[in-house]
Design a protein around this motif. Structure first.
Motif, PDB file in Angstrom:
ATOM      1  N   ALA A  87       0.809  -1.211   0.000  1.00  0.00           N
ATOM      2  CA  ALA A  87       0.000   0.000   0.000  1.00  0.00           C
ATOM      3  C   ALA A  87       0.845   1.265   0.000  1.00  0.00           C
ATOM      4  O   ALA A  87       0.457   2.280  -0.578  1.00  0.00           O
ATOM      5  CB  ALA A  87      -0.924   0.000   1.222  1.00  0.00           C
ATOM      6  N   ASN A  88       2.010   1.219   0.657  1.00  0.00           N
ATOM      7  CA  ASN A  88       2.833   2.416   0.795  1.00  0.00           C
ATOM      8  C   ASN A  88       4.310   2.066   0.685  1.00  0.00           C
ATOM      9  O   ASN A  88       5.043   2.098   1.673  1.00  0.00           O
ATOM     10  CB  ASN A  88       2.542   3.096   2.139  1.00  0.00           C
ATOM     11  N   PRO A  89       4.777   1.715  -0.519  1.00  0.00           N
ATOM     12  CA  PRO A  89       6.178   1.329  -0.670  1.00  0.00           C
ATOM     13  C   PRO A  89       7.142   2.480  -0.411  1.00  0.00           C
ATOM     14  O   PRO A  89       8.295   2.261  -0.041  1.00  0.00           O
ATOM     15  CB  PRO A  89       6.262   0.850  -2.119  1.00  0.00           C
ATOM     16  N   GLU A  90       6.684   3.716  -0.586  1.00  0.00           N
ATOM     17  CA  GLU A  90       7.580   4.860  -0.440  1.00  0.00           C
ATOM     18  C   GLU A  90       8.228   4.902   0.945  1.00  0.00           C
ATOM     19  O   GLU A  90       9.407   5.258   1.078  1.00  0.00           O
ATOM     20  CB  GLU A  90       6.829   6.180  -0.697  1.00  0.00           C
ATOM     21  N   ALA A  91       7.468   4.567   1.976  1.00  0.00           N
ATOM     22  CA  ALA A  91       8.008   4.613   3.334  1.00  0.00           C
ATOM     23  C   ALA A  91       9.144   3.608   3.510  1.00  0.00           C
ATOM     24  O   ALA A  91      10.171   3.907   4.134  1.00  0.00           O
ATOM     25  CB  ALA A  91       6.895   4.351   4.350  1.00  0.00           C
TER      26      ALA A  91
ATOM     27  N   ASP B  97      14.921   9.582  -4.758  1.00  0.00           N
ATOM     28  CA  ASP B  97      16.130   9.833  -3.975  1.00  0.00           C
ATOM     29  C   ASP B  97      16.255  11.331  -3.653  1.00  0.00           C
ATOM     30  O   ASP B  97      16.345  12.170  -4.552  1.00  0.00           O
ATOM     31  CB  ASP B  97      17.349   9.362  -4.771  1.00  0.00           C
ATOM     32  N   GLU B  98      16.298  11.634  -2.351  1.00  0.00           N
ATOM     33  CA  GLU B  98      16.341  13.032  -1.903  1.00  0.00           C
ATOM     34  C   GLU B  98      17.622  13.754  -2.280  1.00  0.00           C
ATOM     35  O   GLU B  98      17.648  14.992  -2.324  1.00  0.00           O
ATOM     36  CB  GLU B  98      16.189  13.114  -0.375  1.00  0.00           C
ATOM     37  N   THR B  99      18.681  13.025  -2.528  1.00  0.00           N
ATOM     38  CA  THR B  99      19.940  13.675  -2.897  1.00  0.00           C
ATOM     39  C   THR B  99      19.973  14.066  -4.371  1.00  0.00           C
ATOM     40  O   THR B  99      20.905  14.734  -4.811  1.00  0.00           O
ATOM     41  CB  THR B  99      21.146  12.757  -2.596  1.00  0.00           C
ATOM     42  N   VAL B 100      18.954  13.651  -5.115  1.00  0.00           N
ATOM     43  CA  VAL B 100      18.881  13.957  -6.540  1.00  0.00           C
ATOM     44  C   VAL B 100      17.713  14.888  -6.852  1.00  0.00           C
ATOM     45  O   VAL B 100      17.851  15.842  -7.627  1.00  0.00           O
ATOM     46  CB  VAL B 100      18.751  12.654  -7.368  1.00  0.00           C
ATOM     47  N   PHE B 101      16.561  14.619  -6.239  1.00  0.00           N
ATOM     48  CA  PHE B 101      15.360  15.401  -6.506  1.00  0.00           C
ATOM     49  C   PHE B 101      14.824  16.007  -5.209  1.00  0.00           C
ATOM     50  O   PHE B 101      14.649  15.303  -4.216  1.00  0.00           O
ATOM     51  CB  PHE B 101      14.280  14.529  -7.148  1.00  0.00           C
ATOM     52  N   ALA B 102      14.566  17.302  -5.228  1.00  0.00           N
ATOM     53  CA  ALA B 102      14.021  17.984  -4.055  1.00  0.00           C
ATOM     54  C   ALA B 102      12.569  17.569  -3.829  1.00  0.00           C
ATOM     55  O   ALA B 102      11.789  17.458  -4.784  1.00  0.00           O
ATOM     56  CB  ALA B 102      14.099  19.499  -4.255  1.00  0.00           C
ATOM     57  N   GLU B 103      12.228  17.311  -2.566  1.00  0.00           N
ATOM     58  CA  GLU B 103      10.868  16.870  -2.230  1.00  0.00           C
ATOM     59  C   GLU B 103      10.397  15.809  -3.223  1.00  0.00           C
ATOM     60  O   GLU B 103       9.387  15.981  -3.916  1.00  0.00           O
ATOM     61  CB  GLU B 103       9.899  18.045  -2.232  1.00  0.00           C
ATOM     62  N   PRO B 104      11.097  14.694  -3.298  1.00  0.00           N
ATOM     63  CA  PRO B 104      10.863  13.736  -4.391  1.00  0.00           C
ATOM     64  C   PRO B 104       9.498  13.069  -4.385  1.00  0.00           C
ATOM     65  O   PRO B 104       9.038  12.622  -5.440  1.00  0.00           O
ATOM     66  CB  PRO B 104      11.974  12.701  -4.173  1.00  0.00           C
ATOM     67  N   GLU B 105       8.841  12.993  -3.228  1.00  0.00           N
ATOM     68  CA  GLU B 105       7.542  12.330  -3.201  1.00  0.00           C
ATOM     69  C   GLU B 105       6.409  13.264  -3.617  1.00  0.00           C
ATOM     70  O   GLU B 105       5.254  12.859  -3.670  1.00  0.00           O
ATOM     71  CB  GLU B 105       7.292  11.742  -1.816  1.00  0.00           C
ATOM     72  N   ARG B 106       6.745  14.498  -3.940  1.00  0.00           N
ATOM     73  CA  ARG B 106       5.763  15.470  -4.425  1.00  0.00           C
ATOM     74  C   ARG B 106       5.759  15.457  -5.947  1.00  0.00           C
ATOM     75  O   ARG B 106       6.785  15.604  -6.581  1.00  0.00           O
ATOM     76  CB  ARG B 106       6.106  16.865  -3.902  1.00  0.00           C
ATOM     77  N   PHE B 107       4.580  15.288  -6.542  1.00  0.00           N
ATOM     78  CA  PHE B 107       4.431  15.347  -7.999  1.00  0.00           C
ATOM     79  C   PHE B 107       4.415  16.809  -8.416  1.00  0.00           C
ATOM     80  O   PHE B 107       3.605  17.601  -7.948  1.00  0.00           O
ATOM     81  CB  PHE B 107       3.130  14.660  -8.427  1.00  0.00           C
TER      82      PHE B 107
END
Length: 419
Positions: A28-32, A318-328
């Motif tokens: 349900a929530n793989p991101e975590a 990956d936070e070191t590549v994309f800022a606020e990565p879980e935000r579309f």
């Protein structure tokens, strides 16, 4: 480098059990879980699946770039079990030759010649529901369009429904317990396209089957079995993944009203929406490789012959590549947008490409076709039907990912009224 990135909340290293990768919570929530893996367990030994998992962007990109150490022969036991040998399971020079034979029609100017095919396929589907009040986006459009386009490119216009049935069964048959059903569907598929393998030298034929059958590179031509296997691969890889990419793009926009309005006001932003979807919620979340020699990642020794799983979904967040990565965010400035880069990176030092189509030698052949279908189909949908909105009375839909994440019952679709 993660501690120094300064763009994420630091996590206290916590033990992760293999069972968590198979839990309902992970589905349900793989991101975590991906976040924990990237921060605390960048090389994780999954003792249940007997594999090693990499989740950081740089690590996943490095594996894709090194086909000599990380072999794609893993596909032999998956797609090969249903379709027979295909070029995606080869790492040798034969792969280069065969890719050079089949790829030209799927990129650049030669792909552009199929724009009318995509337009016709999309319009034919829209004709069926243009006057309806409600439409099942997935059932009536995104699932059907890629298969119809590929069938037309192969010279088999009108065979979409039949191909969809075979494709669904072949995809289902990739699971070991359903190999036999998959092989049976593939056998019926082969029998159906067998007549297309005749008279390939007829100059009047411009379909993809005739083109790749006539093509030669370094004096080699594809055998009939290789042609049929490639056609099956086109439907399996190009049909399912493009369907989910387009559906996810719509899901993302419909849940971000401001960005949806921006795309409606400026249709050129459909390309940006597709790029961001392939980063934020790419339909394929993992790829597997075999290690051809002993390697070490983050202090973990991996023996030769081990199964290594690279998590595309985790790497793209990956936070070191994309800022606020879980935000579309279709307006983000740290993502390379537009035509994908096969070997990754970018000429723009502050932008990185998504990994949704892989990288390197096994970079997805149909990446341009997937983008063209998704953007063209979506643009025509809005032009002819107006701006769809979510049906408030419909069951809530989810992002549609493959590799056993967020599996959605086939008849669950995004429903929306046409206005």
């Amino acid at each position: 480098p993660y501690a120094a990135a300064g763009r994420y909340v630091a996590f206290v290293a916590a033990a992760l059990e293999s069972e968590e990768l198979y839990s309902a919570g992970y589905q349900a929530n793989p991101e975590a879980v991906w976040r924990r893996l990237r921060h605390d367990h960048p090389c994780f030994h999954d003792t249940i699946g007997n594999m090693y998992v990499l989740t950081r962007y740089a690590d996943v990109a490095a594996v894709f770039a090194d086909h000599e150490t990380y072999s794609a022969a893993t596909y032999e036991g998956r797609t090969g079990a249903v379709l027979g040998p295909t070029l995606i399971s080869r790492d040798d020079h034969g792969h280069v030759v065969r890719r050079s034979i089949v790829a030209p029609d799927f990129v650049g100017k030669r792909l552009a010649t199929y724009q009318a095919v995509i337009d016709d396929a999309a319009n034919a589907l829209i004709d069926e529901f243009v006057d309806s009040e409600r439409v099942a986006l997935v059932q009536q459009f995104t699932r059907r369009l890629p298969v119809d386009v590929i069938a037309a490119m192969l010279g088999m216009t009108g065979d979409g429904d039949r191909f969809r049935t075979w494709v669904a069964t072949m995809i289902h048959g990739l699971a070991p317990e359903f190999h036999e059903q998959g092989r049976q569907a593939h056998g019926e598929f082969c029998s159906h396209i067998e007549p297309m393998l005749r008279n390939i030298d007829d100059p009047a034929r411009s379909d993809v089957i005739a083109k790749i059958a006539r093509a030669s590179v370094e004096g080699e031509r594809l055998s009939e079995d290789e042609i049929v296997a490639f056609c099956g691969l086109l439907f399996i890889a190009g049909g399912e993944t493009t369907d989910k990419a387009m559906a996810n793009m719509w899901w993302n926009l419909l849940h971000q009203p401001d960005q949806y309005r921006a795309v409606l006001d400026d249709p050129t932003l459909w390309d940006a929406a597709f790029s961001e979807t392939m980063r934020h919620s790419a339909p394929v979340t993992t790829e597997d490789r075999f290690t051809t020699k002993d390697v070490e990642w983050h202090g973990v020794s991996i023996p030769a012959g081990s199964l290594l799983r690279v998590s595309i979904g985790a790497a793209n967040l990956d936070e070191t590549v994309f800022a606020e990565p879980e935000r579309f965010d279709i307006h983000r400035t740290d993502l390379h947008r537009g035509k994908e880069l096969r070997y990754g990176g970018s000429t723009e030092t502050d932008r990185s490409g998504h990994l949704g189509f892989g990288l390197g030698k096994h970079f997805c052949i149909g990446y341009e076709l997937a983008r063209l279908e998704s953007v063209t189909g979506s643009r025509l949908l809005v032009e002819r039907c107006g701006a769809p909105v979510l049906d408030p009375d419909a069951p809530p839909a989810e992002l549609r990912l493959t590799r056993s994440l967020r599996a959605v019952v086939p008849d669950v679709a995004l429903l929306f009224p046409i206005r």
